[in-house]
Motif scaffolding. Sequence first.
Motif, mmCIF file in Angstrom:
data_model
loop_
_atom_site.group_PDB
_atom_site.id
_atom_site.type_symbol
_atom_site.label_atom_id
_atom_site.label_comp_id
_atom_site.label_asym_id
_atom_site.label_seq_id
_atom_site.Cartn_x
_atom_site.Cartn_y
_atom_site.Cartn_z
ATOM 1 N N LYS A 3 83.159 51.093 -81.153
ATOM 2 C CA LYS A 3 84.431 50.965 -81.879
ATOM 3 C C LYS A 3 84.958 52.332 -82.285
ATOM 4 O O LYS A 3 86.164 52.547 -82.349
ATOM 5 C CB LYS A 3 84.229 50.110 -83.123
ATOM 6 C CG LYS A 3 84.282 48.636 -82.831
ATOM 7 C CD LYS A 3 84.381 47.856 -84.116
ATOM 8 C CE LYS A 3 84.289 46.369 -83.838
ATOM 9 N NZ LYS A 3 83.728 45.613 -84.933
ATOM 10 N N GLU A 4 84.074 53.237 -82.626
ATOM 11 C CA GLU A 4 84.492 54.565 -83.092
ATOM 12 C C GLU A 4 84.592 55.575 -81.944
ATOM 13 O O GLU A 4 84.765 56.766 -82.178
ATOM 14 C CB GLU A 4 83.521 55.075 -84.158
ATOM 15 C CG GLU A 4 83.539 54.292 -85.456
ATOM 16 C CD GLU A 4 84.845 54.445 -86.248
ATOM 17 O OE1 GLU A 4 85.572 55.426 -86.021
ATOM 18 O OE2 GLU A 4 85.137 53.556 -87.071
ATOM 19 N N HIS A 5 84.454 55.072 -80.711
ATOM 20 C CA HIS A 5 84.537 55.902 -79.508
ATOM 21 C C HIS A 5 83.588 57.093 -79.555
ATOM 22 O O HIS A 5 83.964 58.232 -79.274
ATOM 23 C CB HIS A 5 85.975 56.401 -79.272
ATOM 24 C CG HIS A 5 86.980 55.294 -79.344
ATOM 25 N ND1 HIS A 5 87.067 54.315 -78.382
ATOM 26 C CD2 HIS A 5 87.908 54.983 -80.278
ATOM 27 C CE1 HIS A 5 88.013 53.452 -78.720
ATOM 28 N NE2 HIS A 5 88.525 53.842 -79.871
ATOM 29 N N CYS A 6 82.353 56.844 -79.975
ATOM 30 C CA CYS A 6 81.366 57.926 -80.031
ATOM 31 C C CYS A 6 80.803 58.154 -78.634
ATOM 32 O O CYS A 6 80.577 57.205 -77.880
ATOM 33 C CB CYS A 6 80.206 57.565 -80.951
ATOM 34 S SG CYS A 6 80.685 57.340 -82.647
ATOM 35 N N ASN A 7 80.574 59.431 -78.345
ATOM 36 C CA ASN A 7 79.989 59.785 -77.055
ATOM 37 C C ASN A 7 78.473 59.883 -77.231
ATOM 38 O O ASN A 7 77.947 60.892 -77.685
ATOM 39 C CB ASN A 7 80.610 61.128 -76.627
ATOM 40 C CG ASN A 7 80.060 61.610 -75.325
ATOM 41 O OD1 ASN A 7 79.449 60.850 -74.589
ATOM 42 N ND2 ASN A 7 80.252 62.891 -75.057
#
Length: 353
Positions: A204-208
């Motif tokens: 959801k937080e677009h973490c890589n």
Amino acid sequence: MTGTDDGGVKTMEVDGKQHKDKKAEERWNQLPWVEKYRPDKLDDLVAHDDIIQIIKNLIEQDQLPHLLLYGPPGTGKTSTIVAAAKKMYGSHAAYKSMTLELNASDARGIDVVRNQIKEFAGTKQLFSKGIKLIILDECDAMTNDAQFALRRIIEKYTSNARFCLICNYVSKIIPALQSRCTRFRFAPLARDQIEGRLTEIAQKEHCNTTPDGMDAILRLSGGDMRRVLNLLQATSMSSDEINGTTVYQTSGAPLPTDVTIILDLLLNQSMQTAVTDILKLCGTKGYALVDILQELTFEITALDLPGPALATMLDGMSDIEHRLAFGTSEKIQTAALVGVFVKARHQMEMASE
Ligand SMILES: Nc1ncnc2c1ncn2[C@@H]1O[C@H](COP(=O)(O)OP(=O)(O)OP(=O)(O)O)[C@@H](O)[C@H]1O
Ligand SMILES: [Mg+2]
């Protein structure tokens, strides 16, 4: 003119509204992730299914007893009771008027217990019916006097209020209070319970993220979901990729490779070399000895060491940890750690002769 004026006002209103919505969204995005992703409903909690089911049944049958929720930090105690209260009261307004949340460690004197609770539990609500809920969070910080006062207040107001006591250390709650409540223990969350939620929030937080980064977060969390989310957020802010190294660096915990080096020094080197090299390593990497002790404990218990030597190591390390808690010198305690290992090595040599 008027039309234009009206039009102007309308546009402003629309703009104003949009502005407001945008602001709310901004505020939402600025929230720490632990609050942003605090479970809103009982079903959103990812662990302690049995406890959740019992609480749900009790609410449905209108038979909620006084509760005592206890267990280590970040395991969902506060989230559970807040979600349960929302289920009980339905609308936000009813929840607000029927629930009193007190953080016992903010104001833990006897006056809080006597006045605030009495005032809330003793007043009748004109428009809402039913039992009120008083949540006393962190009540292991309450003084014994306040706990004794609470004992009588619980009895007095049982007809129109239920109490939910929450704490980390159940032993700090007086037995008389414990016996008035149904107790639920919140154990640290298991790895597989955390994993799903962590992956979902990272997406959801677009973490890589990389698999070893996720693994490091799970390992360092110790079953504390708050720590998981804080570590994920802090790492995503400090580096572009959430991998093993960046997670360890963000948390300040010693890297596994460095722990292996330290263990090697402790088990194989002379006292002088070990002390100098460990101090140098800790100095350059900024490690705290207490974090190293924790990692070393995992490592040495996994090794196949003779019982007496292992006992000497663990006993010595726990003494050092205790002394560090009182702010003693890291340098002297590092030397003491090496001393403990030298002693244990000597024991092993004597036993093999
Ligand atoms: N079982 C759970 N399922 C999903 N999220 C959880 C769970 N437990 C904790 N969390 C997450 O961790 C955060 C902290 O949880 P919570 O405040 O309920 O912990 P706590 O047990 O009350 O801890 P403390 O003893 O420190 O007060 C929540 O905001 C939520 O995001
Ligand atoms: Mg809490």
